[in-house]
Motif scaffolding. Structure first.
Motif, PDB file in Angstrom:
ATOM      1  N   GLU A 289       0.753  -1.198  -0.008  1.00 38.71           N
ATOM      2  CA  GLU A 289      -0.151   0.018  -0.015  1.00 38.71           C
ATOM      3  C   GLU A 289       0.965   1.340  -0.061  1.00 38.71           C
ATOM      4  O   GLU A 289       0.327   2.193  -0.604  1.00 38.71           O
ATOM      5  N   TRP A 290       1.962   1.255   0.605  1.00 36.92           N
ATOM      6  CA  TRP A 290       2.889   2.264   0.520  1.00 36.92           C
ATOM      7  C   TRP A 290       3.426   2.491  -0.784  1.00 36.92           C
ATOM      8  O   TRP A 290       3.525   3.723  -1.287  1.00 36.92           O
ATOM      9  N   ASP A 291       3.655   1.437  -1.476  1.00 37.17           N
ATOM     10  CA  ASP A 291       4.219   1.685  -2.966  1.00 37.17           C
ATOM     11  C   ASP A 291       3.189   1.940  -3.705  1.00 37.17           C
ATOM     12  O   ASP A 291       3.443   3.098  -4.592  1.00 37.17           O
ATOM     13  N   SER A 292       1.925   1.645  -3.648  1.00 40.23           N
ATOM     14  CA  SER A 292       0.883   2.107  -4.512  1.00 40.23           C
ATOM     15  C   SER A 292       0.474   3.521  -4.330  1.00 40.23           C
ATOM     16  O   SER A 292       0.267   4.247  -4.955  1.00 40.23           O
ATOM     17  N   ASN A 293       0.364   3.923  -2.885  1.00 39.42           N
ATOM     18  CA  ASN A 293       0.107   5.193  -2.506  1.00 39.42           C
ATOM     19  C   ASN A 293       0.949   6.338  -3.154  1.00 39.42           C
ATOM     20  O   ASN A 293       0.722   7.365  -3.626  1.00 39.42           O
ATOM     21  N   LEU A 294       2.422   5.951  -3.069  1.00 36.79           N
ATOM     22  CA  LEU A 294       3.371   6.879  -3.578  1.00 36.79           C
ATOM     23  C   LEU A 294       3.475   7.210  -5.116  1.00 36.79           C
ATOM     24  O   LEU A 294       3.680   8.084  -5.584  1.00 36.79           O
ATOM     25  N   LYS A 295       3.094   5.789  -5.605  1.00 29.52           N
ATOM     26  CA  LYS A 295       2.977   6.022  -7.113  1.00 29.52           C
ATOM     27  C   LYS A 295       1.744   6.870  -7.534  1.00 29.52           C
ATOM     28  O   LYS A 295       1.620   7.698  -8.390  1.00 29.52           O
ATOM     29  N   GLU A 296       0.674   6.839  -6.683  1.00 34.69           N
ATOM     30  CA  GLU A 296      -0.359   7.558  -7.066  1.00 34.69           C
ATOM     31  C   GLU A 296      -0.282   9.256  -6.640  1.00 34.69           C
ATOM     32  O   GLU A 296      -0.593   9.985  -7.420  1.00 34.69           O
ATOM     33  N   LEU A 297       0.454   9.392  -5.487  1.00 39.93           N
ATOM     34  CA  LEU A 297       0.997  10.767  -5.304  1.00 39.93           C
ATOM     35  C   LEU A 297       1.845  11.325  -6.591  1.00 39.93           C
ATOM     36  O   LEU A 297       1.852  12.497  -6.854  1.00 39.93           O
ATOM     37  N   TYR A 298       2.736  10.564  -7.155  1.00 36.85           N
ATOM     38  CA  TYR A 298       3.592  10.989  -8.118  1.00 36.85           C
ATOM     39  C   TYR A 298       2.775  11.234  -9.432  1.00 36.85           C
ATOM     40  O   TYR A 298       3.046  12.177 -10.085  1.00 36.85           O
ATOM     41  N   ARG A 299       1.797  10.445  -9.626  1.00 37.93           N
ATOM     42  CA  ARG A 299       0.783  10.473 -10.780  1.00 37.93           C
ATOM     43  C   ARG A 299      -0.074  11.878 -10.676  1.00 37.93           C
ATOM     44  O   ARG A 299       0.089  12.430 -11.577  1.00 37.93           O
ATOM     45  N   VAL A 300      -0.342  12.214  -9.530  1.00 36.99           N
ATOM     46  CA  VAL A 300      -1.438  13.470  -9.487  1.00 36.99           C
ATOM     47  C   VAL A 300      -0.335  14.534  -9.499  1.00 36.99           C
ATOM     48  O   VAL A 300      -1.168  15.716  -9.391  1.00 36.99           O
ATOM     49  N   LEU A 301       0.630  14.421  -8.914  1.00 39.66           N
ATOM     50  CA  LEU A 301       1.610  15.639  -9.209  1.00 39.66           C
ATOM     51  C   LEU A 301       1.838  16.368 -10.228  1.00 39.66           C
ATOM     52  O   LEU A 301       2.215  15.578 -11.188  1.00 39.66           O
ATOM     53  N   LYS A 302       1.851  17.520 -10.615  1.00 41.49           N
ATOM     54  CA  LYS A 302       2.533  18.318 -11.780  1.00 41.49           C
ATOM     55  C   LYS A 302       3.987  18.117 -12.025  1.00 41.49           C
ATOM     56  O   LYS A 302       4.737  17.841 -10.666  1.00 41.49           O
ATOM     57  N   HIS A 303       4.832  18.109 -12.940  1.00 37.17           N
ATOM     58  CA  HIS A 303       5.906  18.154 -13.227  1.00 37.17           C
ATOM     59  C   HIS A 303       6.572  19.141 -12.372  1.00 37.17           C
ATOM     60  O   HIS A 303       6.213  20.405 -12.632  1.00 37.17           O
ATOM     61  N   GLY A 304       7.740  18.844 -11.398  1.00 36.72           N
ATOM     62  CA  GLY A 304       8.232  19.943 -10.770  1.00 36.72           C
ATOM     63  C   GLY A 304       7.615  20.246  -9.257  1.00 36.72           C
ATOM     64  O   GLY A 304       8.001  20.993  -8.625  1.00 36.72           O
ATOM     65  N   GLY A 305       6.325  19.453  -9.267  1.00 35.43           N
ATOM     66  CA  GLY A 305       5.767  19.759  -7.983  1.00 35.43           C
ATOM     67  C   GLY A 305       6.453  18.954  -6.755  1.00 35.43           C
ATOM     68  O   GLY A 305       7.195  18.244  -7.018  1.00 35.43           O
TER      69      GLY A 305
END
Length: 289
Positions: free
Chosen positions: A144-160
């Motif tokens: 769940e940690w791995d999945s969650n952080l991938k999701e955070l990466y997905r929804v962030l803009k480049h440079g965010g």
């Protein structure tokens, strides 16, 4: 990061609904192994969230101009979101939580939505400039940690930026024999649910790098228990968690089934924390996409 207007919000279709189960006479979200219940506003973690309403990521100028901000697992009352709104009113905020624990009052430029952040954050790709998430060490398995952080990466803009904030909940420092028992009970019940509460805070920067983030920066603060500045408040917060977890702890120490016995135990542990200068470490890690 780009400046945004208060009307510049993004959302996506979200059919998530929360379901509950009752354990130990308390209300738990059925979709997660989170150790704490969701009734009574989750008074322990909510109290700690009230204490920590800050951020460490160096983006003050962008926040003052106005950017899109995600409070991931905003928790009961969404205290961090609302404090940030007061400090940086030009931003647009989205708070996401697995349970419907949002404030009843409506706020301009603030949107709350339910979602399971360990599976999918209910937002399109590259929606946010800044994502903040804290106190999930009692909730996530390794997967769940791995999945969650991938999701955070997905929804962030480049440079965010993303910022994570976690307490070493099962690894207090300068413990005496009574707090050693509390730590052992904590570790035992977390492992029984595959929650990596004893490891995740130590690995935040590595977990972020694995998810694709760069340049992780780490800040560690001490959280004294019943001594020093804020020590009595921190102890009160953690004691609330221990009291809520008592029925689960009693699987390790059966004598803790008796409420009065456990209350006396915590009273003695409180004095012990003052004597040994016991403290938790609070780890903050931010990184960039």
């Amino acid at each position: 990061m780009t400046q945004i207007n208060n009307s510049d919000t993004k959302s996506e279709s979200n059919n998530y609904t929360d379901t509950y189960t009752t354990r130990y006479g308390r209300k738990y979200n059925a979709a997660t192994n989170y150790l704490l219940p969701m009734d009574e506003g989750d008074r322990s973690s909510s109290s700690i969230r009230r204490v920590y309403r800050d951020h460490q990521t160096p983006i003050k100028e962008q926040l003052e101009k106005g950017i899109s901000v995600l409070d991931s697992a905003c928790g009961a009352g969404a205290h961090w979101t609302l404090t940030m709104k007061e400090q940086y009113p030009n931003c647009v905020y989205t708070g996401v939580d697995i349970s419907n624990v949002f404030p009843a009052e409506k706020y301009s430029s603030v949107n709350f939505v339910m979602g399971n952040i360990s599976k999918r954050i209910p937002a399109p790709d590259e929606s946010f400039d800044f994502a903040f998430q804290k106190l999930l060490g009692l909730a996530f398995t390794r997967e769940e940690w791995d999945s969650n952080l991938k999701e955070l990466y997905r929804v962030l803009k480049h440079g965010g930026y993303v910022e994570l904030s976690e307490i070493y909940a099962v690894s207090a420092c300068n413990t005496g024999p009574l707090m050693d028992q509390v730590m052992n009970a904590f570790k035992t019940i977390s492992k029984s649910k595959a929650i990596i509460v004893d490891k995740a805070p130590y690995e935040l920067e590595h977990l972020l790098t694995k998810a694709g983030f760069t340049n992780p920066m780490v800040i560690i603060r001490n959280m004294p228990l019943n001594h020093g500045e804020h020590g009595k408040l921190y102890w009160k917060c953690m004691r609330a968690a221990y009291e809520i977890l008592r029925p689960q702890f009693a699987q390790v120490y059966p004598e803790w089934n008796e409420v009065s016995f456990f209350e006396d135990f915590l009273n003695s542990a409180e004095e012990e924390c003052s004597d040994t200068k016991c403290y938790y470490e609070w780890k903050i890690c931010y990184a960039q996409k």
